[in-house]
Design an enzyme around this catalytic site. Structure first.
Site, PDB file in Angstrom:
ATOM      1  CG  ASP A 297      49.282  13.480-118.940  1.00  0.00           C
ATOM      2  OD1 ASP A 297      48.747  13.468-120.218  1.00  0.00           O
ATOM      3  OD2 ASP A 297      49.843  14.382-118.302  1.00  0.00           O
ATOM      4  CD  GLU A 484      52.661  17.558-122.629  1.00  0.00           C
ATOM      5  OE1 GLU A 484      53.161  16.553-121.951  1.00  0.00           O
ATOM      6  OE2 GLU A 484      52.165  17.441-123.490  1.00  0.00           O
TER       7      GLU A 484
END
Length: 605
Positions: A297, A484
């Protein structure tokens, strides 16, 4: 004697024609065997710098300078928040074609992978079809629909120049405080697994077909099961609990030949998942026999242990925000000093090349301009509208106030969410954190209501116009867009709670207290604590984050279609349900939800 066939670089014919006993016999060679031979042949020709380059993923802006793709042998380019490749789809394609030509100009001519966070449609392109987020698709529980949505997403992604999407998210959320609940299908492992299978089938299909893309199962593993729902926090479940509750969707994904798996931000027993060899290599690659790419990520190398993540099993690294040169130099130094073995590097590069061959990029490296007309097409929007209709969950319908009669004299529509396609779509819509404005091609809930009603429809944005003579008030309330960690309840960057805002509570109270029949439509990325607001309303609908086709909501409110949606999550009763590390955890504890998983009313026939 062999039949003459067209040959490309590293191409080995799949069908040999041989003459035997005066007969022509076609001997079909396993495509996977052919690809492995191609990969091995190419790998032997590569230098260390070329191998490290293949393991590198960068943005097309900021991270690279002119000729970096060629001189640093970049393996993948991503598009995310920042500079757009252009205004139109053809400009997006042309930007990526230019970069692809640069990659193909190198000694070995290895094509690029182009990745994008297309999590509910090709949501980074203004004008694309935007579908309900995964939580809404979980409410549909419709595998065929999810597969079709993935197929459309793949086509619109290809039309804008991409061959790889970072989707689907197959997390099992344990706490509504987590800011990514809406990216996951459900709290149910079984339902998540079914829809994971459908999504990957839709995205990938025949992987070498230019209408499909490589999918990514994310985030491995434990991202939705962190303490207190903190993005990137600690997952304190036992290994047995992780295997029983979280691993199954990944097993399904691997069985469906998913092209990539993304490592997670969270920790387990204090150790970063990016550097967790026991899970990334021993479990995922060895036991589960995953042969695709493990991708990091954001800034995974510098954030989670540098070369430790390579040794743990990460194959491709998002070398973004200044990490490009640092990553490549550090890995090369690690190879030279035997900190990272060449066998580990070769394994990583083989996995990357394998997927590039499976995608057919060596034969067809460029996007198809003919697909551009498909972006946001009426055919695609029709599917998105079906998804909206099937995702709506009816929680309350006192005295059958729904469906609304289309001939109702006066309807007042309340709330900014009713007239704003950005607000109704949530995060990952045009921008990373979503948008608070209308965007191209979308319809709002108010648009749909006006289309359905033959009576007088008035709009009272903030419940101050006092339309108390209305026969029905449709009040649309909910969360603002987030993505997020910015969506974590309690995060220092926001003021998000699991309650409605004071203003939205007032919208409902204003009309309900005046005796106006009140229909509440909740726009949210997770179940919220709205027990009192449900009591005040005559009807209450969980609409999740419907995306670009807001008028689909109205089609159900006015009875053109019945409600089909069922809760993909148990619905909390009060904030007291969230005292523990893992929230209500209804399936483990004795806490009784306001509405159980699978609940959903329909109109009486």
């Amino acid at each position: 004697m062999f039949k003459k066939v067209q040959k490309y670089r590293f191409f080995i014919p799949l069908i040999f024609t041989v003459i035997s006993c005066n007969k022509t016999v076609d001997v079909k060679v396993d495509k996977n065997i052919i690809i492995e031979k191609k990969v091995d042949s190419l790998l032997k020709m590569m230098t260390i710098d070329e191998k490290i380059g293949q393991m590198t993923q960068v943005r097309h802006f900021w991270d690279i300078s002119k000729n970096d793709v060629a001189t640093k042998f970049i393996g993948s380019v991503i598009h995310t928040q920042g500079e757009n490749p252009g205004e139109t789809a053809i400009e997006w394609q042309n930007k990526f074609i230019k970069l692809q030509k640069e990659a193909l100009s190198t000694r070995l001519g290895i094509p690029l992978l182009f990745g994008v966070d297309a999590v509910h449609g090709q949501n980074t392109f203004n004008g694309a079809t935007i579908f309900p987020h995964n939580i809404g698709l979980g409410a549909t529980a419709n595998e065929k629909l999810v597969k079709k949505i993935a197929e459309i997403t793949a086509l619109e992604a290809q039309a804008t120049g991409f061959n790889w999407v970072f989707s689907p998210c197959v997390a099992i959320p344990y706490n509504e405080k987590w800011g990514r609940v809406y990216e996951a299908f459900s709290e149910s492992t079984e339902l998540t697994s079914k829809l994971t299978k459908a999504s990957i089938k839709g995205h990938q299909g025949n992987l070498s077909n230019t209408k499909t893309v490589m999918a990514t199962a994310k985030h491995f593993i434990g991202d939705g099961a962190t303490e207190f729902g903190v993005e990137g926090g600690e997952t304190s479940l036992t290994n047995t609990e992780i295997i029983e509750k979280l691993l199954t969707p990944y097993k399904v994904a691997v069985n469906e030949k998913v092209g990539a798996v993304m490592a997670s931000f969270n920790t387990i027993k204090g150790a970063a998942m990016h550097a967790n060899k026991a899970y990334l290599t021993d479990t995922l690659k060895t036991k589960m026999k995953f042969d695709g790419i493990v991708v990091s990520d954001w800034k995974g190398f510098s954030r989670f242990g540098k070369n430790n993540i390579i040794n743990a099993g990460v194959d491709m690294v998002m070398a973004v925000d200044g990490d490009l040169n640092y990553f490549q130099k550090e890995v090369k130094k690690a190879i030279d000093s035997n900190v990272v073995s060449m066998s580990r590097i070769n394994d990583a590069v083989k996995r990357i090349l394998r997927q590039k061959f499976r995608l057919g990029l060596f034969e067809n490296p460029f996007p198809n301009k003919n697909f551009i007309s498909k972006i946001g097409s009426s055919k695609h929007r029709k599917v998105a509208k079906q998804a909206v209709r099937e995702s709506l969950v009816l929680l309350k319908n006192h005295n059958n106030v729904l469906p609304i009669n289309k001939k109702t004299n006066k309807i007042v529509v309340v709330g900014e969410h009713a007239n704003n396609s950005g607000l109704q779509s949530g995060g990952w819509t045009i921008n990373w954190q979503g948008t608070k404005e209308n965007y191209k091609g979308a319809t709002t809930i108010l648009d749909g209501i006006k289309k359905q009603s033959t009576g007088n429809v008035v709009y009272d944005k903030d419940a101050t116009s006092k339309h108390f003579d209305a026969d029905v008030a449709i009040i649309v309330v909910g969360e603002i867009p987030y993505a997020e960690f910015f969506g974590d309840v309690g995060h220092e960057s926001n003021k998000l709670t699991l309650n409605l805002t004071k203003e939205h509570k007032r919208y409902i109270k204003t009309y309900a207290d005046k005796g106006v029949k009140t229909v509440v439509v909740l726009i949210s990325g997770r179940p919220l604590v709205v027990t009192n607001q449900i009591k005040k309303s005559n009807a209450f609908v969980a609409a999740w984050l419907p995306g670009s086709e807001g008028d689909g909501v109205a089609e159900v409110l006015f009875g053109d279609y019945n409600f089909k949606g069922k809760l993909p999550h148990s619905w909390p009763n009060s904030l007291a349900d969230f005292k523990g590390k893992y929230g209500p955890n209804f399936w483990d504890n004795n806490i009784k939800p306001l509405y159980p998983f699978g609940y959903g009313l329909t109109y009486k026939n």
